[in-house]
Structure formats: structure tokens, C-alpha cells
Write an enzyme that holds these catalytic residues in place. Structure first.
Site, short mmCIF file in Angstrom:
data_model
loop_
_atom_site.label_atom_id
_atom_site.label_comp_id
_atom_site.label_asym_id
_atom_site.label_seq_id
_atom_site.Cartn_x
_atom_site.Cartn_y
_atom_site.Cartn_z
N GLY B 219 18.80 -10.77 -28.06
CA GLY B 219 18.29 -12.13 -27.92
C GLY B 219 19.43 -13.10 -27.84
N CYS B 246 22.22 -5.66 -30.17
CA CYS B 246 22.79 -6.96 -29.88
C CYS B 246 22.42 -8.00 -30.96
CB CYS B 246 22.37 -7.41 -28.48
SG CYS B 246 23.44 -8.72 -27.86
N TYR B 291 28.56 -13.74 -30.21
CA TYR B 291 28.83 -13.66 -31.65
C TYR B 291 29.16 -12.23 -32.02
CZ TYR B 291 26.99 -18.36 -31.93
OH TYR B 291 26.81 -19.70 -31.76
N HIS B 331 24.43 -2.78 -25.17
CA HIS B 331 23.10 -2.57 -24.62
C HIS B 331 22.88 -1.15 -24.11
CE1 HIS B 331 21.81 -6.78 -24.83
NE2 HIS B 331 23.11 -7.01 -24.74
N GLU B 333 20.23 0.09 -23.31
CA GLU B 333 19.19 0.06 -22.28
C GLU B 333 19.77 -0.30 -20.92
OE1 GLU B 333 19.82 -2.31 -24.31
OE2 GLU B 333 19.44 -4.28 -23.45
#
Lengths: 1072, 381
Positions: B219, B246, B291, B331, B333
Site C-alpha cells: 500500500g 511491502c 519507507y 513484491h 507477486e
């Protein structure tokens, strides 16, 4: 994982001579590997037969062997050196094949040599068609339907089953030798037969054609820890069907979505893991443009031509990393040399587009078949970098040096529509230009796509370029906005001027005017850095390319700089030798305390390794681009004499623009190249030269030739590698020559010389203005009439008297001083009736510099550079005259790539045809020659058969030579006339039918492998119909040694006589 | 049409506009992926940002709806060197220009994107304002100064209502903090019965869904802007196997007592090397985050670092030393980027199965009886 400490000594195998399919990229790879291994403290032993390489410099490895890369010699070196490991993956197919041979012969096991990088099983799985297909099936990776055949019949059966077109790929051959696409049974029969012959294991893969699909390549690396990365992917402009070495290639891929990109990436990783490769690997795919269907075409379990391109395209040094991985390091612990702060384990990302265009030899081989297919034909390539495709491809086009500075060939507009359509459909070397021509004629994009199968994206770009040219041509005024738009698309000032003048505009219609207007408008390129990471991390690599944008990234330096111009793409006549000299010049400049800046555009070479120079500009060697770099760097001067004719040709415009040429001046160059000035100077020095004249019309040519008496030597002025040079025997031949080979007019005069049938010799010398140092004299084996680059050269001379040598030394000293040579000069001589004549003076680095530097141990390019920068030879301990001759004999043997160039006549002529060279060195001439010939790939059986068909004029000489072979036990096979003469001379001869006498004839004999040597000195055959031509081609295509100069045959005989024994009966006692 | 991009530091880029017209501001970031612009544009993690692609040619293979990572892009601007008006790919449906127009996103092309990237690398990401209008620079500067970076991106990008993507396998509750479709795609590919819940779903609400495992999604923005999620995670930790990606990884770290901080210019691209400390093996990963979890802050928690970035050594993977939970900063994915780490989804499912083996649930009838008995007792009272 730390490096392997069990290894102490590592043997590296180089790739041997430059041939089509295996060029300078392996010198780059090998040099990087040797440096990397030495850096890690290993003792490096190198074997390579090619002296024209940086890697064979004695400071590159602890021990350098310039010996033939054959089982016999490599085994001997292994026994002598006892290395712990062998690194075979950086020497191209040659290195890989050698490793396989060594392993199969049990040498590696017996001598306890560990194979590093790639294991034998991996090599076999990747190279053996059957094993490869099994592996792909296991990995669930699709391969085209195919069958392995060892006979022609099997191939025909398969073709009948799946239909044509069909691709033939012989196993274990280089650059697809012997393969091709067949669309009929007739073609299939021919190509399969030749493929089986070329394959060392007599095996061919017959495969369903996937021509027309997108061709995409991935460069992958893997370490022992199983970490894998993709260095780069590339997309071919030409769809599947054209050998990737002959394709225009862009990096990265342009038309693949992330899904497609990742799908093929994942497949590449799966393959390199399955092969267990520790190092680099190249995977080629065909991707259906209309679905996710793809096929794995080929896997190269080694560093390849594509990896050299990928290294230069990304900045990521694949070969160096591969060497480090081979000795045990893992990617995550090797520092990325470009950023110095990140690691080698990442995937380079580009923020520019790279274009590669191959350089083909068809400008020299006019009769060659220009069609491109699965067999590679290019000798070299250029690469260019830009921020848009248009900028990148334009730079690449002008880097080619084919007379085009934009995507426009003047001749193309003359083509009929039918021819244009035909040629668009059957790819040849000019296809991209023809696509542009089609758009100029208003063809619809869809139409061009249907004909060519080239991806819409590329076609759209080319159409856009044509559209923009139209806009540029028709605009009422060349505004600064329009000019800037043109610069952003990569158009040169010259192109812009040309297009404006095509539009009938009077203003801004010359290059000079456009340039001035541009400078006034403040448009100059900025330079961006190639940094592997798209600016994400800081980098300080001085590797730059130009573009028209905002920010200039060149890091300023206050040191004095010297600019060296490289030699561009490798072509026949201008090969890797010039890159060798360029690199040495760079090092010498650095030695002398300057910063060396280099401009070059050849991705294969050591000179374009960013760690070679202080600053590398990967740019076209085109006046405008060079001037831009000069304006950016403000060097104290430019050195042009190491970059071959490419750089020499820039001397005039640069001088005119006020740039200082360091070393021999433009005037010296001109004095040597301008026939009139040259003749006058030689006359003044009282130096003999063959009688001749410069002519500017056909009539004048005929008159002059008749005056001199035939045969005469004809050539255009300002030539490269003897291009279009011929010996002409009659008016008729002269007229044909004038019509076909040259454009004669007052701007392009033709030189006509008396042809002297004598011995040739040449020298390379260095002059600092005071002292002339002659490192050595080389004697040519083949008599005058064979291009010096195609002759076997011997150092020191074996048959020249002291007096002749002295004559040459005196002449050289006189010429060097009179021509004001500063740096290198090469002089070619012909010796006719004990008199030395000068044929040619080249005030620049020559093809023989690396060879001579190596055999004499005089660092010629280094000394020349120092002389250019003002150091006196005397202060370096050198004195005038000939350097003491070596005790060893060294021969330089040319290597040809005839097998790859259909329809090219393998006859040796004044026009250069060889692509590379090897060196043989030993205590005796015969032994050195043996090594040279073996190294050049000649198969020399101790006994066998020799076919002779000799012209009448050569018969007396030929008979005596053939008698020598006969006495060594060779069978002599001959056709009619030659057989009669030989029998008359008392030799037993096997008769064979001429071509016209029906089968089985001489060709069948060659095809069946019944002959080991062919000697053919028939009449010159420019037209393929001639019998002699067919015999020579048949020999070349069947890997049979074919000799067209009796001098070569004599040399071979001398060698055989020395190394073989002949038996003779005891003399019978004469009873009195 | 002219377009301009003004940065907080005063740098002004003038180029050509494409996509929508107007004015828009946001944090300017760069992505180094060569392919994958559709996935980048539609990745909710870029919510509110002006995204620069470092690769100069964007739009070559057009736009294909199937490649979107969510229904609606959330970026505030798109910066390229050159956008391709004539795409070529068999799946292409329309052009990049049309996509941006459709969603009201301003694009700017023909500027020196490498220079922009170098500025961002040097100074760190900063605010910027994009315009296709003719405003004076001073006016733009004022607007830019007054603009605030968003703090509610998660609420903007998360689903507002619960929905399910049925399957026959493990029941996974996917907490959507602005999830990419890729996560759902990977889970359903493995047969999972996925229930997607909004970002502010409470622990109790999740329990009621009776999950086998909890997937925390990626997000946008600062994890500290989503405190309710931290609370939810800390309540569920130990009860269910957790896999975070993430932002999910950062929220999990906060829930376990670690801390996060902003990176200078973040990691955005498909070429980031991540080292698995257990094997020393490196994976090339797809990343998009501004971040990071602070290394020092992990020391006094029950977390162990499993992966690090091989370049800047920041934390890329964590696991809980006592409970079945692990997270990664990158990630797995993919989309865009490499699929090298998709095996993590298999490991998650394996973790779920192992958790089930170790914590056998009472038979359903017994559970039912137990809960009903309680209710009956209550009713009797």
C-alpha cells in the site's frame, strides 16, 4: 563465497583467428578474464594463436603461448604447465570445442585439470541438439518440432511430414556454418549435405521454420550459490530467419510487455539453472507476435558476441564477472565496478536505446550472395547509444562507414518496384534502407509489414523518420525549432543540409552553413553517462554518449588530454590489428602523463572497454560527432594514425576545422596517398617505383595500360585493404573492370601500374623526426599480385640477401624523413630482378604492427605514441636502423572465411579477402610454418591425395612442386591437360573427369572427401560459371585446403619435406 | 501542448503535455523499470505521487486492461522522456495517452528525465507540481508551497467493502491497504479461498471470517499513518499465520515493536537484489517503497531479519521468532518485475498447513456445541 584457493594456475583458451562469427569480442572477453584472474593472484597461462590481440600481450598473462589451438598443442602446453584449472568459456566456440576435445581425449582427467565455469555436461547439453531438446522437454520449454539427422534421406522424410520451409542447423559449428533455410527439396538436399559435412559429428538438426517470429535474446549470469541475474535483453529488428549476428539489434527489447519480458526472463533463468552454468550464458528465443507462444532457439553456455554487446550496452562487464564466478566468487560479493558502491548482483537498467548494426563485407565481395539467412556473414558491427530510437539508429548508420549518414541509399531510388518488393521480402544487408525507400515511395505501413514481417513498432519509427525528412525538406524555412527537432532525432548537419538542398532551398543547404546556424542557436549535444543503473546510484565511470538534452554529465578535469580515434567496425582490410594499436596508444598516452580520450563505435573491442581509457565516448567516427567531443574535451591534439583508414580519413576535415593532428601531419598523409605528390617525392629521393599513371577516364586508362604493357595492376585511389584492386591482362578485362569495379571521374581517379612479378616484402618503422627505428622486415611467401594481408608473412626474411635488406632499410629511413613521418609508417616493397621497388607508403599503423611487436619485442604502438607526444627514441635507448633479428622464425598466416560467403571466389588476388590471422613461431622456418598452417585451420595429413588443375603458363613450375608431393607419397589427381603434362614428367597420376566430361568428376571427388589439397591456378574467374571457380568453391565448402598460388604450395611442400620423411631406394651399385 | 514540472527546489522542466490537462501536485519519484509502465501507473502504492520513468521510451506496447494492478490508477502525474503514440503489441487495446486522459492524469514528455532522476537521487524525493496551463512560475511556486503531501492514501486506495474471491483451498484474509491485483492473482492461482477486507477491519471482524492465514497487502505512504492496522496485526499475531508484503511488512514490524523511517529516494524498480541470509542466495526483486524498517529497531523485538538489500543493506525480510509470521519489503507477486520470489506464497501456504498440524482445531461439531452452549447458558440467565 570466497575464491577457490585450491587453484593456483589457470589455463585460459582464446578464440584463435578472427573469422566471420568469431571476432574481436573474444579478445575483449579474454583480456578481461586474464586481468580478473591476475587481479585475484592466480598464475594465468594463455593460449591463443591470434597475435593481433591484446590478450596475447605478455603482460596480460603470466605465460602467453601463441600456438595453434589444437589438441596436440594444447595438450603439450598442459603437460608443460600443469595448470590446476581450465577456463574455456571465454574463447568462443573455439575454446569450448577445445575443452570438449581435451575432456574426451582424457587429457583433463589425466593431468588433473579442473574445468571451470561450465561443466562438460552443460556444454554437451547446450551444444548437442539431441541432448538439448531432451533438456528443454524436461524443463517444459518449447522448442520447434525437429529431428536430428545424419543422412539426407532422413531430412527429406521429415520435411515431407511437416512441410516446408525448414531450417537446417549443423551441430557444433560456428556462426551457423553450413546451415540455412530450405523452401524446396532441392535446397534441402544441398544444404543438408553440406551441413553434415561441416558438423564435426556429422549431425544436423532439421527444424520446423519459425521464421517471421520476433527474435529476442537474454544474457544471463549465474553463480555457484544459484543466484541468477539477467544482464540485458535484446530484440532483433529482423524477425527470426536472419542469424542474430546478421540482425540489426536493439537493447533493451522495445515491443515486449512486462508479462512477455518476464515470461522469457523466467525461462532463461530456468535454463541456466538446469545447465548448472557458473558464469555467463546466452539464450535466444522466438516469440510469436500474436500470442504468448515462444520457442527456445539456442543456448550458448559461454560468453558470446551478444554478451560483448550486452556489456557495452549496459556497462556491465560480463566476461570479467564470469571469470570471477568461475573461481568461486558469488555475484553478491563482487563490487559493481561501474558504481563502485553496489554489487554485481543486480540487473542493469538502461535509460537509453542501444542499436547494433552488423558490418558486412559485400562492398569488397561484389559477387557474394548478399542474402541473409541462418549463416552469419557480417565481419563486424557498430553500436550506438541514444535517448530515442531515431537518435540511436541514425548514429549507428553513420558509424557503419558505408557512405550513408542517414537511412538513405542513393542507389535505392533507382530500383524498380518489383525489385524493391522482392528485396524487402528476402532480407539482405540493405533491408533497413529499402524499408525507408518503400516509405519514401508511399508504401502503406501494413503493406511493408506484410512483406517484411518486421515489427510494426520499428516500421513506424522508420516511417516517422521519412515523414520528418519530408517535413524538413518542404518547410519554407529551417527554423531553430525545426533544427532542434532534427538534432533530437539524430540527424547530422550534413543530412539536414542535404535534405534542405533536395527541397531546392538555397539557404542553409550546406553542412557548414547548418553547423554555423546550429552553433549560433546554441544547440550542442550534452553527454550522458552509461552507468548500469539509470542514475539511481552515483557512478563515476567515464563512459559517455551524446544526446540533445539539458544536463551535461561530463566530469571536468584539468589534466591535458589527448584524443585517439578508433577504427570503427571490423571489416576486411581493417581488423582487430587497429584496435590493438589504438589500445596501446591509449596506454602510452597515460604513461606520458596525459589523459587519454577515445572515440570508437565498435562494441566488440578492448578499446571500447570503459576501463581502457580515461574517457570513452561511444560515438560515430563522423566529423560532426568527433568535433563535438573535441569541443567538449578540448584535447591538446588528436591522434589519427592508429585508427586505420577510418581515422586517417578524418584528418583532412579536422585539420580544416583547426584541430591539431598529433604525429604525421595531414600533409604527410597526403604526400603518401596523392599519387602525383607521392611519385614526385620518390623520384626526388631516387627511389624506384613501378611505372604507372593516374588516369581519370576510360580512354586514358586503355592508352596507359597499352603503353605500360599488360599485365597491369589497377586500383582506385584512396583505397582500403586493396579494395577493387586487380591484375588485368587485356583491354577486354580492363574495360570490364572499369565498368564494374570503379566509378572513374576526375574526383575518383584510377591508378594503373606495371605489374611486376616479384617477391614482396614490407616493413613497419617508427620515426620521431630524428631517428628511424625499423623493428623488422617481413618477407611474403606469395609473390606480388597477392594482397599483403592475404600473404603468408615471414619474419625474419628467409630468402632476402643482406644487400636487399640494406636497400630496404635505406629506403625506409629516407622515406620516413622525407615524408616527415612522426609515429608509424608501413612501406610495401616488391623485389624484381634484385632491385627493390616501393609500391606503397602508409604513414600510419598497419595490420602487421601487433605481429611485429610481438615477435621483435619492440612495443611499436607505444613507442610511436611517445614519439608523437615528443619523446625522442634515442632517449628511450633506441637507435636508427633495423632492430636485431630474432633467432626464432615467426610466420603470420592469413585466415579466410570463404565457407561463409557463398559465391565468393577463394582465389588470392590483389584484393584482400582474409578476415584474420594466426602466428606460428619456432626455431625453424618449416616448424613455424607448420604451426601457422595448422593454426589457420589447415588439415595436413602426412599422406593423402592432391588434386591439381593448373593453367598452362604455370605448368613447368607446378610440375616440379607436385613432384615433391609425389615423392612424399601423396597421390596426384589431375584432369586432362595437367595429367598429360605430369605423366610426361614421369609422375603417376590418377585421372579424373573435368566438369564437362560427366560424373564422377573432379567435384564429386572433392565432395566425397577423396582429396586433401586442391591446387588450382586456372584463369581468373569473376564469373561463377567457370570450372575453376566451381572447383575452388567445392573445396572451400568441403573444408579441403585450396591453394591458388604456387608459392603457397611450395611453402607447404617445403614444410612437409622437413617434417616428414621420404623413402628412397639405395642407389644401385654401378657395375663397371 | 506545453507542459511544465516545477520541483520544490525551484528546478523547472518544460516539455510537452500528454494525457489530461490541468494542474496537479504530489511527491515526485522515479521508477527504473524498463518494462511495466502499466503496472506502475495502476499500482495503488504510487497514490498521490508524480512518477518518472527512467527508461526514455514509454508506451511502446500500449495499454492492456489485463495488466492493471487495480481498477483505477491513483498517480498524480506521469513523467517520461518520450511517450509512444503508436504502440505495437498483440494485446494492446489503446495508447498510454488515452489511458491518462481517461483517468485525468497529466503526463509530461520530452524533458531530460535523467537530469530529473539525478536531482531526486541527490536531494531525495520532493514535492512537485505539474501543469499544462500558462500560469506564472511564481504562482506555481505558491501552489506548490501550499500543497500538502497526503496522509490518507491507504483509505483512498483500499476497498471500502469486503468481498470474496472463492476457492477450494486455504481461506486467506487479504487485508487491503491498497493491494495490487498481483497478490490476489498469486493466491487464487494456488487455489486459496480469498476474502479481501478493507484496511480498517478490526481483529475481531477478521476472526469472524475464520481465516487459515492473513495476508497483509502492499500500500501507499507512511505506515505510521495507519495506526489501526498496527493494532489489528498485534492482536492477531500468533493466532493466525501472517504474510506481509511491502506496507504490510512495515505495519507488521511496527506491530512487533520495531520502527520505520523514510528513505532518501526509495526503491522503485524491478532490479533490486535481495539476499536471503539463510542461504546467501540473491534474488532480483520488484520493489516500490519509500519507507523502510530500521535495523536497530529490530534488535529488541522478537523479529529476526531474514533478507537484506544487497546494495544498501536495508531490511528486506523479517520473520517472527515465536509465531508463524513473516514479511518482505519487496513484491513477490511481481507485476511489474521478476517472478523469482513467487515461491514465498508457497512458503506461506506451507506455514499455514504446518500451523494447522501443530494446532489442531477441535472438530467443528464440538466447536459449535461449545459456542451454542455458551449462548444457551446466557439465554437461561
Amino acid at each position: 563465497m570466497p575464491k577457490n584457493n585450491e587453484l593456483k594456475k589457470i589455463l585460459v583458451i582464446g578464440s584463435g583467428p578472427i573469422v566471420i562469427g568469431q571476432a574481436a569480442e573474444f579478445d575483449y572477453a579474454g583480456t578481461q578474464a586474464c586481468q580478473a584472474l591476475k587481479e585475484e593472484g592466480y598464475e594465468v597461462v594463455l593460449i591463443n594463436s591470434n597475435p593481433a590481440t591484446i590478450m596475447t600481450d605478455t603482460n596480460m598473462a603470466d605465460k602467453v603461448y601463441i600456438e595453434p589451438i589444437t589438441l596436440e598443442f594444447v595438450t603439450q602446453i598442459i603437460r608443460q604447465e600443469r595448470p590446476d584449472g581450465l577456463l574455456p568459456t571465454l574463447g568462443g566456440q573455439t575454446g569450448l570445442n577445445m575443452a570438449v576435445e581435451l575432456a574426451r581425449a582424457g587429457v583433463l582427467e589425466r593431468e588433473k585439470v579442473k574445468l571451470l565455469g561450465t561443466q562438460l555436461t552443460a556444454i554437451e547439453k547446450a551444444e548437442d541438439r539431441d541432448l538439448f531438446r531432451d533438456l528443454m522437454r524436461e524443463l517444459e520449454q518449447p522448442v520447434p518440432e525437429s529431428v536430428i539427422v545424419t543422412t539426407v534421406e532422413e531430412a527429406v522424410d521429415f520435411a515431407n511430414e511437416i512441410g516446408y520451409p525448414i531450417i537446417v542447423r549443423p551441430a557444433y559449428t560456428l556462426g551457423g556454418t553450413g546451415g540455412g533455410i530450405c523452401s524446396s527439396e532441392e535446397e534441402l538436399l544441398e544444404i543438408v549435405a553440406s551441413g553434415i559435412r561441416y558438423s564435426p559429428i556429422s549431425q544436423c538438426l532439421i527444424e520446423k521454420s519459425i521464421a517471421g517470429m520476433k527474435e529476442v535474446e537474454y544474457e544471463v549470469m549465474r553463480d555457484a550459490n544459484d543466484s541468477c541475474i539477467v544482464v540485458c535483453n535484446m530484440e532483433n529488428f529482423d524477425p527470426v530467419g536472419v542469424h542474430t549476428g546478421d540482425s540489426i539489434v536493439v537493447a533493451p527489447s522495445q515491443t515486449l510487455s512486462d508479462r512477455e519480458y518476464q515470461m522469457l526472463r523466467s525461462a532463461s533463468l530456468k535454463i541456466i539453472r538446469a545447465l548448472n552454468i557458473e558464469g555467463g550464458c546466452n539464450v535466444q528465443f522466438a516469440l510469436d507476435p500474436f500470442s504468448y507462444q515462444y520457442y527456445v532457439i539456442e543456448v550458448n553456455p559461454r560468453v558470446s558476441r551478444s554478451s560483448a554487446l550486452a556489456s557495452k550496452a549496459t556497462g556491465y562487464p560480463i566476461a570479467k564477472m564470469a571469470a570471477k564466478i568461475a573461481i568461486g566468487y558469488t555475484l553478491d560479493e563482487i563490487v559493481n565496478p561501474v558504481t563502485g558502491q553496489t554489487y554485481a548482483c543486480f540487473e542493469p537498467t538502461l535509460d537509453y536505446i542501444v542499436s547494433k548494426i552488423p558490418r558486412w563485407p559485400f562492398d569488397k565481395f561484389i559477387s557474394a550472395n548478399r542474402k541473409l539467412g541462418t549463416q552469419m556473414k557480417a565481419t563486424g558491427e557498430v553500436m550506438a547509444i541514444g535517448r530515442t530510437f531515431e537518435e540511436s539508429i541514425h548514429k549507428a548508420v553513420r558509424s557503419l562507414e558505408i557512405g550513408a549518414h542517414r537511412i538513405h541509399l542513393k542507389e535505392a531510388s533507382q530500383l524498380s518496384d518489383d525489385t524493391l518488393r522482392f528485396r524487402l521480402n528476402k532480407p539482405d544487408d540493405e533491408r533497413m534502407f529499402l524499408v525507408a525507400e518503400a516509405f519514401r515511395r508511399g508504401y502503406e505501413l501494413q503493406d511493408v509489414q506484410n512483406i517484411t514481417n518486421i515489427d510494426w513498432w520499428f516500421l513506424d519509427k522508420l516511417e516517422g523518420i521519412v515523414r520528418f525528412e519530408n517535413e524538413l525538406r518542404s518547410a519554407a524555412e529551417l527554423t531553430s525549432e525545426l533544427l532542434y527537432a532534427a538534432k533530437r532525432k539524430g540527424f547530422t548537419d550534413r543530412s539536414i543540409a542535404e535534405i534542405r538542398s533536395e527541397g531546392g532551398h538555397q539557404l542553409l543547404a550546406t553542412e557548414q552553413e547548418v553547423r554555423e546556424f546550429r552553433v549560433k542557436a546554441g544547440f550542442k549535444p550534452v553527454y550522458k553517462m552509461v552507468d548500469t543503473c539509470a542514475a539511481e546510484f552515483e557512478a563515476t565511470t567515464p563512459y559517455y554518449y551524446s544526446t540533445y538534452e539539458t544536463e551535461n554529465e561530463v566530469i571536468e578535469s584539468n589534466k591535458e588530454k589527448v584524443l585517439v580515434l578508433g577504427s570503427g567496425p571490423i571489416r576486411i582490410g581493417q581488423g582487430i590489428e587497429f584496435d590493438y594499436s589504438t589500445v596501446h596508444a591509449v596506454w602510452a598516452i597515460q604513461d606520458a602523463g596525459y589523459e587519454a580520450v577515445i572515440i570508437n563505435n565498435n562494441p566488440e573491442t578492448v578499446s571500447t572497454d570503459f576501463s581502457t581509457s580515461d574517457r570513452l565516448y561511444f560515438e560515430p567516427l563522423f566529423f560532426e560527432d568527433v568535433m563535438n567531443v573535441i569541443e567538449q574535451e578540448k584535447p591538446i591534439g588528436v591522434i589519427v594514425q592508429f585508427g586505420g583508414q577510418t581515422a586517417i580519413n578524418l584528418a583532412a576535415p579536422l585539420t580544416k576545422a583547426g584541430v591539431r593532428i598529433l604525429g604525421s601531419s595531414l600533409e604527410s598523409i597526403d604526400n603518401a596517398e596523392d599519387r602525383k605528390k607521392f611519385e614526385a617525392l620518390l623520384r626526388k629521393l631516387d627511389i624506384a617505383q613501378p611505372e604507372g599513371k593516374t588516369v581519370v577516364s576510360v580512354d586514358e586508362a586503355v592508352e596507359t595500360a597499352q603503353g605500360l604493357g599488360y599485365p597491369v595492376l589497377v586500383r582506385p585511389s584512396y583505397v582500403l585493404g586493396g579494395r577493387a584492386m586487380e591484375i588485368v591482362y587485356s583491354d577486354e578485362e580492363l574495360l570490364t573492370y572499369m565498368e564494374q569495379a570503379v566509378k572513374i571521374n576526375p574526383e575518383h581517379p584510377v591508378l594503373i601500374d606495371r605489374y611486376m612479378l616479384g617477391k614482396e616484402a614490407e616493413v613497419d618503422a617508427i620515426c620521431d623526426g630524428e631517428t628511424v627505428l625499423i623493428p623488422g622486415i617481413m618477407e611474403h611467401v606469395e609473390r606480388a599480385g597477392v594482397h599483403s594481408g592475404d600473404s603468408i608473412a615471414v619474419y625474419p626474411p628467409q630468402s632476402l640477401s643482406e644487400d636487399l635488406k640494406q636497400q630496404m632499410i635505406d629506403i625506409t629511413i629516407k622515406i620516413a624523413k622525407e615524408f616527415d613521418v612522426i609515429g608509424l609508417v608501413n612501406i610495401q616493397f616488391v623485389i624484381y630482378k634484385d632491385q627493390v621497388y616501393v609500391i606503397e607508403v602508409n604513414p600510419r599503423s598497419s595490420r602487421t604492427v601487433p605481429f611485429l611487436s610481438k615477435v621483435t619485442n619492440v612495443p611499436m604502438a607505444n613507442l610511436a605514441t611517445k614519439a608523437i607526444l615528443g619523446t625522442k627514441l634515442a632517449s628511450l635507448g633506441y637507435s636508427e636502423g633495423l632492430w636485431p633479428e630474432d633467432d626464432y622464425v615467426s610466420v603470420k598466416v592469413p585466415v579466410f572465411s570463404f565457407a561463409k560467403l557463398r559465391r565468393v571466389d577463394p582465389t588470392l588476388t590483389p584484393e584482400m579477402k582474409s578476415t584474420g590471422e594466426v602466428m606460428g613461431r619456432d626455431q625453424q622456418y618449416a616448424k613455424a610454418l607448420y604451426k601457422g598452417l595448422i593454426g589457420a585451420g589447415m588439415r595436413i595429413p602426412p599422406t593423402g591425395a592432391i588434386i591439381a588443375t593448373v593453367a598452362d603458363k604455370d605448368k613447368p613450375e607446378a610440375i616440379e612442386i607436385l613432384r615433391g608431393f609425389y615423392e612424399l607419397g601423396y597421390n596426384i589427381i589431375a584432369t586432362g591437360g595437367t595429367a598429360d603434362s605430369l605423366e610426361e614428367a614421369g609422375l603417376r597420376v590418377k585421372r579424373v573427369n573435368k566438369l564437362s566430361e560427366g560424373s564422377p568428376n573432379i567435384l564429386d571427388l572433392i565432395r566425397d572427401g577423396q582429396a586433401h589439397f586442391v591446387v588450382n591456378t586456372l584463369t581468373k574467374g569473376k564469373t561463377p560459371e567457370r570450372d575453376g571457380f566451381r572447383i575452388r568453391r567445392e573445396a572451400v565448402e568441403n573444408g579441403v585446403v585450396c591453394m591458388t598460388s604456387l608459392d603457397t604450395v611450395q611453402a607447404l611442400l617445403t614444410m612437409l619435406e622437413t617434417i616428414n620423411f621420404s623413402s628412397r631406394p639405395m642407389p644401385v651399385l654401378q657395375k663397371k | 501542448m506545453q507542459a511544465r514540472l516545477l520541483l520544490e527546489d525551484g528546478t523547472l522542466f518544460t516539455g510537452l503535455g500528454f494525457g489530461a490537462e490541468g494542474q496537479s501536485s504530489g511527491e515526485v519519484v522515479f521508477n527504473t523499470g524498463i518494462t511495466g509502465y502499466q503496472e506502475v501507473i495502476s499500482d495503488p502504492s504510487y497514490c498521490g505521487q508524480i512518477v518518472t520513468m527512467t527508461y526514455p521510451l514509454v508506451g511502446n506496447y500500449g495499454i492492456t486492461r489485463d495488466d492493471f494492478e487495480c481498477i483505477h490508477p491513483f498517480i498524480h502525474g506521469f513523467v517520461v522522456r518520450r511517450h509512444e503514440p503508436m504502440p505495437s503489441n498483440w494485446r494492446a487495446e489503446y495508447s498510454l495517452d488515452r489511458l491518462l486522459k481517461e483517468y485525468g492524469i497529466i503526463g509530461i514528455s520530452d524533458i531530460d528525465t535523467r537530469m530529473l532522476t539525478r536531482i531526486l537521487r541527490h536531494h531525495g524525493t520532493m514535492k512537485g507540481i505539474l501543469t499544462t496551463g500558462a500560469e506564472r512560475v511564481e504562482e506555481l511556486q505558491e501552489r506548490l508551497g501550499a500543497s500538502q503531501l497526503m496522509t490518507d492514501q491507504v483509505a483512498r486506495t483500499s476497498t471500502s467493502s469486503i468481498f470474496s474471491s472463492p476457492g477450494n483451498g486455504e481461506r486467506i484474509v487479504l487485508v487491503d491497504f491498497g493491494a495490487k491485483s498481483g497478490i490476489l492473482r498469486e493466491l487464487t492461482k494456488r487455489g486459496c479461498d480469498v476474502v479481501v477486507v478493507p484496511h480498517d477491519t478490526t481483529a475481531e471482524q477478521i476472526r469472524r471470517l475464520n481465516p487459515d492465514g492473513i495476508q497483509l497487502s502492499n500500500g501507499p505512504g507512511d505506515p505510521k499513518d495507519v495506526p489501526q492496522a498496527v493494532k489489528m496485526i498485534s492482536e492477531l499475531l500468533g493466532e493466525y499465520p501472517i504474510f506481509g508484503i511491502c506496507l504490510g511488512h512495515q505495519l507488521f514490524a511496527l506491530a512487533c515493536g520495531a520502527d520505520t523511517a523514510k528513505l532518501k529516494f526509495g526503491h522503485r524498480g524491478g532490479n533490486h537484489p535481495v539476499k536471503e541470509l539463510a542461504t546467501n542466495r540473491c534474488y532480483i526483486t520488484s520493489q516500490n517503497h519509500g519507507y523502510t524498517v530500521l535495523e536497530d529497531s529490530v534488535k529488541n523485538t522478537k523479529l529476526a531479519v531474514t533478507h537484506i538489500n544487497n546494495n544498501d543493506r536495508t531490511i528486506e525480510g523479517l520473520k517472527h521468532t515465536e509465531h508463524p509470521a513473516f514479511t518482505v519489503q519487496y513484491h513477490p507477486e511481481a507485476a511489474p518485475g521478476p517472478f523469482d520470489s513467487s515461491y514465498l506464497f508457497d512458503e506461506f501456504l506451507e506455514m499455514i498447513r504446518e500451523h494447522k498440524r501443530n494446532n489442531p482445531k477441535k472438530p467443528r461439531q464440538a466447536q459449535l456445541a461449545e459456542s451454542l452452549r455458551g449462548e444457551l447458558l446466557y439465554a437461561q440467565k
